[in-house]
Design an enzyme around this catalytic site. Structure first.
Site, PDB file in Angstrom:
ATOM      1  N   HIS A   1       2.828  -7.048   4.137  1.00 20.30           N
ATOM      2  CA  HIS A   1       1.459  -6.593   4.406  1.00 20.30           C
ATOM      3  C   HIS A   1       1.070  -6.917   5.846  1.00 20.30           C
ATOM      4  O   HIS A   1       1.762  -7.677   6.530  1.00 20.30           O
ATOM      5  CB  HIS A   1       0.468  -7.285   3.456  1.00 20.30           C
ATOM      6  CG  HIS A   1       0.503  -6.730   2.067  1.00 20.30           C
ATOM      7  ND1 HIS A   1      -0.486  -5.923   1.557  1.00 20.30           N
ATOM      8  CD2 HIS A   1       1.436  -6.853   1.094  1.00 20.30           C
ATOM      9  CE1 HIS A   1      -0.165  -5.573   0.323  1.00 20.30           C
ATOM     10  NE2 HIS A   1       0.996  -6.123   0.020  1.00 20.30           N
TER      11      HIS A   1
ATOM     12  N   HIS B   1       0.826  -1.221   0.000  1.00 16.35           N
ATOM     13  CA  HIS B   1       0.000   0.000   0.000  1.00 16.35           C
ATOM     14  C   HIS B   1       0.857   1.268   0.000  1.00 16.35           C
ATOM     15  O   HIS B   1       2.020   1.203  -0.368  1.00 16.35           O
ATOM     16  CB  HIS B   1      -0.997  -0.035   1.159  1.00 16.35           C
ATOM     17  CG  HIS B   1      -1.719  -1.353   1.225  1.00 16.35           C
ATOM     18  ND1 HIS B   1      -2.776  -1.669   0.422  1.00 16.35           N
ATOM     19  CD2 HIS B   1      -1.440  -2.466   1.962  1.00 16.35           C
ATOM     20  CE1 HIS B   1      -3.150  -2.921   0.679  1.00 16.35           C
ATOM     21  NE2 HIS B   1      -2.362  -3.426   1.606  1.00 16.35           N
TER      22      HIS B   1
ATOM     23  N   GLU C   1      -2.287   0.360   7.784  1.00 15.05           N
ATOM     24  CA  GLU C   1      -1.386  -0.713   7.342  1.00 15.05           C
ATOM     25  C   GLU C   1      -0.156  -0.172   6.611  1.00 15.05           C
ATOM     26  O   GLU C   1       0.961  -0.627   6.822  1.00 15.05           O
ATOM     27  CB  GLU C   1      -2.167  -1.673   6.420  1.00 15.05           C
ATOM     28  CG  GLU C   1      -1.328  -2.821   5.881  1.00 15.05           C
ATOM     29  CD  GLU C   1      -2.083  -3.717   4.895  1.00 15.05           C
ATOM     30  OE1 GLU C   1      -3.296  -3.518   4.703  1.00 15.05           O
ATOM     31  OE2 GLU C   1      -1.429  -4.607   4.323  1.00 15.05           O
TER      32      GLU C   1
ATOM     33  N   GLU D   1       2.172 -11.616   5.706  1.00 16.46           N
ATOM     34  CA  GLU D   1       1.137 -10.870   6.452  1.00 16.46           C
ATOM     35  C   GLU D   1       1.587 -10.873   7.901  1.00 16.46           C
ATOM     36  O   GLU D   1       1.506 -11.894   8.589  1.00 16.46           O
ATOM     37  CB  GLU D   1      -0.229 -11.558   6.310  1.00 16.46           C
ATOM     38  CG  GLU D   1      -0.802 -11.567   4.896  1.00 16.46           C
ATOM     39  CD  GLU D   1      -1.598 -10.316   4.524  1.00 16.46           C
ATOM     40  OE1 GLU D   1      -1.543  -9.313   5.268  1.00 16.46           O
ATOM     41  OE2 GLU D   1      -2.261 -10.356   3.466  1.00 16.46           O
TER      42      GLU D   1
HETATM   43 ZN   LIG Z   1      -2.264  -5.266   2.502  1.00 20.17          ZN
END
Ligand SMILES: [Zn+2]
Length: 369
Positions: A261, A184, A199, A325
């Site tokens: 992420h 992002h 995030e 993640e």
């Molecule tokens: Zn993400």
């Protein structure tokens, strides 16, 4: 220019002109009774195939043409459960005069089978010689053309997948080219936690830690972004944005690609770290396992293991790639921890140790695809 050379070992089956005219009439009639769901509108009547070879580029393409006696709707999916397969669901058509199964070239695909799905729908299953990517095939329908005696057709084009690259990894991080993608950024905040943590800020902080540690170990680091920006440009389409990230790694021939992420879920109790891979080289799962094994050692985060996924950035990068993640931002405890610089540092260290372990294991495995 695309030079077309017919492969010499081909079997060509041509449709009769009469079938074309009958099909056209039937097609016109069926379009007026569109609401009658239980009546099959068309039949799969004939199949033929050929291989186009491009002598200059060294590529080849298998074209399968299925004549249908009326218009149909198609949808294709790739699967690997029973060997590599391309399955085309054909709506509003039953298996007609076509042979149950036809052998193909053996290099791109082995055979095509026609299966009755139910009273009005059928399936065309192409057994592939090697697994292909979504971008390696195209399916479309063509209308009937009375002037050239052609009936309705379903066309399936399958490209021969490019030969797999041979890797020869060496141990150690020194001189490795490592692409780090902070998920992002800019106009895209990514997931937002219950206490408004974005995030994109955590992914960048961890990515910067990874960069510092890797550079200290002598690696060359390619960052898809180093500040709070969109990589492609503000408010770009999702695909442009993701492609801009894979381009950084592909254009610079990175050895590996790591996308960072933070997860999110509706249930605030969901938590833990997980690493995703898409096995396009022989090393993607190995990279994921080495990184996840180190992430799993971080206190306070459950180990969710490694999983295969078809995320754009791990699929479209040409080198072994993973998407990590690092916990759940939707989990208030984890959101709090992810904001702590020492936890961000631990996350970065785990990724770097994972990379180091990966290169050691890959080097032991030796050269291969
Ligand atoms: Zn993400």
């Amino acid at each position: 220019m695309y030079r077309i050379v017919l492969s010499f070992l081909l079997l060509m089956v041509f449709m009769t002109p009469q079938a074309g005219i009958a099909a056209t009439l039937k097609g016109n009639v069926s379009s007026t009774v569109d609401n009658v769901a239980s009546v099959p509108k068309a039949e799969l009547a004939n199949v033929r195939w050929l291989v186009h070879k491009d002598a200059v580029e060294g590529t080849s393409k298998l074209r399968l043409v299925i004549d249908t006696t009326g218009p149909v709707k198609i949808n294709g999916t790739l699967s690997e459960n029973d060997g590599p397969q391309l399955t085309i669901d054909v709506k509003d058509a039953v298996v007609g005069k076509v042979d149950d199964s036809v052998s193909l070239d053996g290099e791109i695909a082995d055979k095509v089978t026609f299966i009755k799905k139910d009273a009005t729908n059928s399936q065309v299953v192409v057994n592939l010689s090697n697994m292909i990517d979504d971008s390696d095939y195209k399916i479309f329908t063509l209308p009937s053309d009375i002037s050239s005696n052609k009936t309705f057709r379903v066309v399936i084009d399958i490209n021969k997948p490019l030969p797999k690259k041979i890797y020869n990894f060496t141990p150690g991080l020194k001189d490795k080219v490592i692409a780090i993608d902070a998920g992002h950024g800019g106009s895209d905040s990514g997931a937002v936690g219950p206490n408004k943590t974005q995030e994109k800020r955590i992914t960048l902080a961890v990515a910067q830690n990874v960069k510092t540690l890797l550079e200290r170990a002598g690696a060359k680091v390619l960052m898809t972004r180093q500040t709070d920006v969109d990589v492609y440009g503000p408010n770009a389409s999702a695909v442009d944005e993701l492609q801009a990230r894979t381009k950084v790694a592909n254009d610079n021939k990175a050895d590996v690609f790591v996308s960072i992420h933070i997860n999110a879920f509706t249930n605030p109790l969901a938590g833990g770290t997980a690493t995703y891979y898409y096995q396009k080289t022989g090393y993607d799962a190995m990279l994921a396992k080495n990184i996840q094994d180190n992430l799993a050692k971080i206190d306070g985060f459950q180990d969710r293991g490694i999983n295969s996924a078809r995320f754009y950035v791990i699929k479209r990068t040409e080198m072994p790639a993973v998407l990590a993640e690092l916990g759940f931002i939707s989990n208030p405890n984890e959101e709090k921890m992810l904001n702590l610089p020492q936890v961000q540092q631990q996350m970065g260290q785990s990724i770097v140790r994972g990379l180091e372990n990966f290169f050691a294991q890959a080097a032991r495995k030796g050269g291969g695809s």
